[in-house]
Scaffold this active site. Structure first.
Site, PDB file in Angstrom:
ATOM      1  N   GLN A   2       0.869  -1.166   0.000  1.00  0.00           N
ATOM      2  CA  GLN A   2       0.000   0.000   0.000  1.00  0.00           C
ATOM      3  C   GLN A   2       0.909   1.220   0.000  1.00  0.00           C
ATOM      4  O   GLN A   2       1.806   1.321   0.831  1.00  0.00           O
ATOM      5  CB  GLN A   2      -0.900  -0.022   1.245  1.00  0.00           C
ATOM      6  CG  GLN A   2      -2.069   0.925   1.196  1.00  0.00           C
ATOM      7  CD  GLN A   2      -1.749   2.337   1.651  1.00  0.00           C
ATOM      8  OE1 GLN A   2      -0.648   2.670   2.050  1.00  0.00           O
ATOM      9  NE2 GLN A   2      -2.732   3.187   1.572  1.00  0.00           N
ATOM     10  N   THR A   3       0.731   2.112  -0.965  1.00  0.00           N
ATOM     11  CA  THR A   3       1.718   3.171  -1.201  1.00  0.00           C
ATOM     12  C   THR A   3       1.250   4.578  -0.846  1.00  0.00           C
ATOM     13  O   THR A   3       1.926   5.544  -1.187  1.00  0.00           O
ATOM     14  CB  THR A   3       2.154   3.153  -2.672  1.00  0.00           C
ATOM     15  OG1 THR A   3       1.015   3.400  -3.495  1.00  0.00           O
ATOM     16  CG2 THR A   3       2.793   1.831  -3.045  1.00  0.00           C
ATOM     17  N   ASP A   4       0.123   4.707  -0.178  1.00  0.00           N
ATOM     18  CA  ASP A   4      -0.368   6.043   0.174  1.00  0.00           C
ATOM     19  C   ASP A   4      -0.175   6.294   1.664  1.00  0.00           C
ATOM     20  O   ASP A   4      -0.852   5.698   2.503  1.00  0.00           O
ATOM     21  CB  ASP A   4      -1.850   6.162  -0.191  1.00  0.00           C
ATOM     22  CG  ASP A   4      -2.402   7.564   0.008  1.00  0.00           C
ATOM     23  OD1 ASP A   4      -1.661   8.437   0.508  1.00  0.00           O
ATOM     24  OD2 ASP A   4      -3.566   7.787  -0.331  1.00  0.00           O
ATOM     25  N   PRO A   5       0.753   7.192   2.033  1.00  0.00           N
ATOM     26  CA  PRO A   5       1.055   7.412   3.444  1.00  0.00           C
ATOM     27  C   PRO A   5       0.073   8.316   4.185  1.00  0.00           C
ATOM     28  O   PRO A   5       0.334   8.708   5.319  1.00  0.00           O
ATOM     29  CB  PRO A   5       2.439   8.066   3.380  1.00  0.00           C
ATOM     30  CG  PRO A   5       2.422   8.818   2.088  1.00  0.00           C
ATOM     31  CD  PRO A   5       1.622   7.948   1.140  1.00  0.00           C
TER      32      PRO A   5
END
Length: 172
Positions: A2-5
């Site tokens: 998952q790449t959305d911080p």
């Protein structure tokens, strides 16, 4: 991964004291060879190994192999800055240095001298990494990043066609 911080993508459960991911809209896969080489590069960044950083950067597509010495120096220095949390033994205090400012200072040189854009895979990966670093800074976190990196590196199953240039290295 998952790449959305974004902070709103996580839910803290105070009963179990766990953090749960609740948004998989920005998830993606990474090719095995990319992961193999990227993991080697992170370890090289932590170890301050200029030659391996440059070699992995070429293999990953960060560099063409015909860059000026100015670009190579800026790229390697930026890599070492990002590797700093993984280089320190024990817990790394994210409030102890200004990683974002250091990268920003090198960014202008890299923009001016870059011969190729970074590989597509790193845009989402570096977004996540910078988000994690910023979250650690905001929380005043002290994290044993070097130990965590070595654990992942030592347990990771590299591909059969992978090179093993870092097999005898460890975080200093």
């Amino acid at each position: 991964m998952q790449t959305d911080p974004n902070w709103s993508n996580f839910l803290y459960d105070s009963v179990t004291k766990t953090i749960n991911l609740i948004d998989f809209g920005a998830a993606r896969d990474y090719p095995k060879r990319f992961v193999d080489d990227y993991l080697r590069m992170v370890l090289a960044c932590a170890n301050g190994d200029r030659d391996v950083v440059i070699e992995m950067s070429k293999r990953l597509g960060f560099l063409t192999g015909t860059e000026s010495e100015i670009m190579l120096d800026a790229h390697v220095q930026a890599s070492f800055v990002v590797g700093l949390p993984f280089a320190k033994p024990g817990g790394y205090d994210f409030c102890s240095t200004n990683i974002t400012q250091s990268i920003s200072n090198l960014g202008a040189t890299m923009l001016k001298h870059r011969l190729t854009p970074p590989p597509d895979e790193v845009y989402s990966l570096h977004r996540k990494l910078s988000g994690a670093f910023l979250a650690c800074i905001k929380l005043g976190a002290v994290v044993p990043c070097g130990e965590l990196l070595l654990k992942v590196y030592n347990e990771y199953q590299f591909g059969e066609d992978s090179i093993s240039i870092l097999s005898n290295r460890s975080v200093s």
